[in-house]
Write an enzyme that holds these catalytic residues in place. Structure first.
Site, PDB file in Angstrom:
ATOM      1  CG  HIS A 102      -2.052   0.963   1.131  1.00  0.00           C
ATOM      2  ND1 HIS A 102      -1.918   2.301   1.432  1.00  0.00           N
ATOM      3  CD2 HIS A 102      -3.329   0.781   0.720  1.00  0.00           C
ATOM      4  CE1 HIS A 102      -3.087   2.900   1.223  1.00  0.00           C
ATOM      5  NE2 HIS A 102      -3.952   2.008   0.796  1.00  0.00           N
TER       6      HIS A 102
ATOM      7  CD  GLU B 225      -8.845  -3.383  -3.697  1.00  0.00           C
ATOM      8  OE1 GLU B 225      -9.337  -4.292  -4.359  1.00  0.00           O
ATOM      9  OE2 GLU B 225      -9.164  -2.193  -3.829  1.00  0.00           O
TER      10      GLU B 225
HETATM   11  N1  ACO Z   1       3.844  -8.016  -4.413  1.00  0.00           N
HETATM   12  C1  ACO Z   1       5.187  -8.058  -4.646  1.00  0.00           C
HETATM   13  N2  ACO Z   1       5.963  -6.975  -4.640  1.00  0.00           N
HETATM   14  C2  ACO Z   1       5.397  -5.795  -4.389  1.00  0.00           C
HETATM   15  C3  ACO Z   1       4.024  -5.681  -4.116  1.00  0.00           C
HETATM   16  C4  ACO Z   1       3.249  -6.845  -4.135  1.00  0.00           C
HETATM   17  N3  ACO Z   1       1.927  -6.807  -3.904  1.00  0.00           N
HETATM   18  N4  ACO Z   1       3.732  -4.390  -3.900  1.00  0.00           N
HETATM   19  C5  ACO Z   1       4.870  -3.715  -4.020  1.00  0.00           C
HETATM   20  N5  ACO Z   1       5.884  -4.555  -4.317  1.00  0.00           N
HETATM   21  C6  ACO Z   1       7.295  -4.227  -4.508  1.00  0.00           C
HETATM   22  C7  ACO Z   1       7.496  -3.594  -5.876  1.00  0.00           C
HETATM   23  O1  ACO Z   1       7.787  -4.566  -6.839  1.00  0.00           O
HETATM   24  C8  ACO Z   1       8.662  -2.684  -5.602  1.00  0.00           C
HETATM   25  O2  ACO Z   1       9.821  -3.476  -5.531  1.00  0.00           O
HETATM   26  P1  ACO Z   1      11.213  -2.930  -6.130  1.00  0.00           P
HETATM   27  O3  ACO Z   1      11.503  -1.664  -5.377  1.00  0.00           O
HETATM   28  O4  ACO Z   1      12.161  -4.054  -5.865  1.00  0.00           O
HETATM   29  O5  ACO Z   1      10.959  -2.667  -7.590  1.00  0.00           O
HETATM   30  C9  ACO Z   1       8.400  -2.169  -4.179  1.00  0.00           C
HETATM   31  O6  ACO Z   1       7.624  -3.214  -3.546  1.00  0.00           O
HETATM   32  C10 ACO Z   1       7.610  -0.845  -4.132  1.00  0.00           C
HETATM   33  O7  ACO Z   1       6.416  -1.028  -4.895  1.00  0.00           O
HETATM   34  P2  ACO Z   1       5.601   0.129  -5.632  1.00  0.00           P
HETATM   35  O8  ACO Z   1       4.715  -0.478  -6.652  1.00  0.00           O
HETATM   36  O9  ACO Z   1       6.538   1.209  -6.060  1.00  0.00           O
HETATM   37  O10 ACO Z   1       4.736   0.711  -4.435  1.00  0.00           O
HETATM   38  P3  ACO Z   1       3.571   1.774  -4.580  1.00  0.00           P
HETATM   39  O11 ACO Z   1       3.457   2.434  -3.266  1.00  0.00           O
HETATM   40  O12 ACO Z   1       3.736   2.618  -5.790  1.00  0.00           O
HETATM   41  O13 ACO Z   1       2.311   0.833  -4.885  1.00  0.00           O
HETATM   42  C11 ACO Z   1       0.485  -0.647  -4.622  1.00  0.00           C
HETATM   43  C12 ACO Z   1       1.372   0.442  -3.956  1.00  0.00           C
HETATM   44  C13 ACO Z   1      -0.023  -0.132  -5.977  1.00  0.00           C
HETATM   45  C14 ACO Z   1      -0.697  -0.934  -3.723  1.00  0.00           C
HETATM   46  C15 ACO Z   1       1.358  -1.917  -4.800  1.00  0.00           C
HETATM   47  O14 ACO Z   1       1.796  -2.380  -3.543  1.00  0.00           O
HETATM   48  C16 ACO Z   1       0.616  -3.012  -5.552  1.00  0.00           C
HETATM   49  O15 ACO Z   1       0.585  -2.993  -6.785  1.00  0.00           O
HETATM   50  N6  ACO Z   1       0.002  -4.011  -4.822  1.00  0.00           N
HETATM   51  C17 ACO Z   1      -0.736  -5.076  -5.470  1.00  0.00           C
HETATM   52  C18 ACO Z   1      -2.106  -4.582  -5.957  1.00  0.00           C
HETATM   53  C19 ACO Z   1      -3.071  -4.328  -4.813  1.00  0.00           C
HETATM   54  O16 ACO Z   1      -3.193  -5.110  -3.877  1.00  0.00           O
HETATM   55  N7  ACO Z   1      -3.800  -3.198  -4.919  1.00  0.00           N
HETATM   56  C20 ACO Z   1      -4.787  -2.785  -3.885  1.00  0.00           C
HETATM   57  C21 ACO Z   1      -4.247  -1.646  -3.057  1.00  0.00           C
HETATM   58  S1  ACO Z   1      -5.323  -1.218  -1.692  1.00  0.00           S
HETATM   59  C22 ACO Z   1      -6.448  -0.166  -2.314  1.00  0.00           C
HETATM   60  O17 ACO Z   1      -6.290   0.368  -3.365  1.00  0.00           O
HETATM   61  C23 ACO Z   1      -7.711   0.157  -1.507  1.00  0.00           C
END
Ligand code: ACO
Length: 363
Positions: A253, A308
């Site tokens: 998140h 979620e």
């Molecule tokens: N699984 C594996 N790795 C992850 C995940 C995940 N669910 N989420 C983040 N990471 C990793 C990324 O690959 C990245 O790694 P790196 O630095 O080695 O490249 C690091 O963690 C940072 O991730 P970002 O995507 O930059 O984090 P951001 O804050 O932009 O994104 C988000 C947050 C979009 C929620 C992300 O964690 C994600 O895509 N999660 C999966 C989708 C999801 O569950 N969405 C629902 C969110 S809750 C809501 O909207 C109410």
């Protein structure tokens, strides 16, 4: 002047509606813990709290509930709109179209009465479309049922079980409000021009429709299916996904650097509601394994379960189709949008950020 992509770190408003503490994993509505409210209060009580700042007395709750019930009915104009729309539209488009057809009662400032009308109408519009799309006649709202029970009743034509209505109530309370997210900001921007409340809510619906915001928990159900049906067990498949660089749906998140408090509250409510729920026990087991693996594969990223993830188990228990997930989220979030628009009007100034010109200077 400072540029911040996506306005990250920019404070766009003062608010007294909710407080999100991403480091401690806390979400407060008007000072009350959202998880506690989800365990102990009704949809109507929490909606009243967000709109008015205080929990209602018995008398106030009765009046508020009565107002909501009175305004549930589908206006005949909206019935005509619904039956004239092409069936391949997404429910979010139908909802946005219906709200834009409402004749604003006042242009400015928005009123609580109008807010109550919108909150009351959302479930009726969604349920009417679901039935119409399926070739069935819409079911009239039942005046004796609470807001959440009536929503399920208008979709299925049956009075829901306690377990179903309390699971959905908990989910709706936990997602009613969440600070300056994209759709709430959109509503405040539209309203800051002194435009009317339905226009502000149409803006919010447009923002919510995008997959980066109102993204449905469909991916989580898929993940749970995949990992538990994998011949070599959940851990093997989760490892394969992480090694391929895939994201695990329902984890991570932008704001929460610990477990999303809405996810843990929802898990607790679902676990304490009794009965055998296979998807829930599957989800709890996969959460434990996935959290350990995320710490191993993404050290220092603080990746935990988000709302979620457990929302998916609620939707699964209700046998909701994935197209219904985002509109159902709106049944609750419309309360937060309205509370923010009313707050914006109390001390309004039009939003007008700056830009940094990076094009050709002069030719
Ligand atoms: N699984 C594996 N790795 C992850 C995940 C995940 N669910 N989420 C983040 N990471 C990793 C990324 O690959 C990245 O790694 P790196 O630095 O080695 O490249 C690091 O963690 C940072 O991730 P970002 O995507 O930059 O984090 P951001 O804050 O932009 O994104 C988000 C947050 C979009 C929620 C992300 O964690 C994600 O895509 N999660 C999966 C989708 C999801 O569950 N969405 C629902 C969110 S809750 C809501 O909207 C109410």
């Amino acid at each position: 002047m400072m540029f911040s992509k996506g306005l990250e770190g920019v404070v766009a408003a003062h608010t007294a509606i909710s407080h999100v503490d991403g480091n401690k994993g806390k979400l407060l509505y008007r000072g009350y813990d959202a998880g506690e409210l989800a365990r102990t209060k009704s949809f109507e009580e929490v909606a009243y709290l967000l709109l008015n700042g205080e929990l209602p007395s018995n008398q106030q709750l009765e009046t508020f509930t009565f107002e909501l019930v009175k305004k549930r009915k589908l206006l005949s104009a909206l019935d005509n709109v619904i039956t004239s729309l092409p069936k391949e539209l997404e429910i979010m488009d139908v909802l946005r179209t219906c709200i834009s057809c409402l004749n604003p009662q006042t242009n400015w400032p928005p009123t609580k009465e109008e807010a109550i009308h919108l909150i009351a109408l959302f479930p009726t519009i969604i349920a009417a479309w679901i039935r119409y799309e399926n070739g069935e006649k819409p079911i009239k709202p039942d005046q004796t049922l609470g807001h959440v029970e009536n929503y399920l009743y208008m979709i299925n034509g049956e009075i829901p079980t306690n377990a179903h209505s309390s699971a959905l109530t908990a989910y709706l309370i936990l997602t009613m409000e969440h600070g300056m997210n994209a759709s709430t900001f959109a509503a405040r921007v539209v309203s800051s021009t002194e435009s009317d409340l339905p226009s502000a809510i149409c803006g919010a619906l447009g923002a919510m429709k995008g997959p980066l915001h109102g993204g449905a928990p469909t991916g989580v159900l898929q993940l749970l299916d995949d990992v538990t049906s994998h011949a070599e067990g959940p851990e093997k498949l989760l490892r394969q996904k992480l090694e391929r660089g895939e994201k695990l749906m329902g984890f991570g998140h932008r704001v929460y650097k610990t477990t999303d408090p809405r996810a843990s509250a929802l898990r607790d409510v679902l676990s304490s509601s009794g009965g055998e729920d296979h998807t829930l026990s599957k989800a709890v087991e996969v959460e434990k394994t996935a959290t350990l693996l995320l710490a191993e594969y993404k050290p220092g990223r603080a990746l935990h379960v988000n709302v979620e993830y457990y929302a998916a188990t609620v939707m699964d228990a209700l046998s909701f189709k994935s197209e219904w997930f985002t509109p159902t989220f709106c049944v609750s979030r419309v309360v937060g949008w309205c509370a923010h628009v009313l707050e914006q009007a109390e001390d309004n100034r039009i939003f007008r950020p700056d830009q940094e010109y990076i094009g050709v200077r002069e030719r």
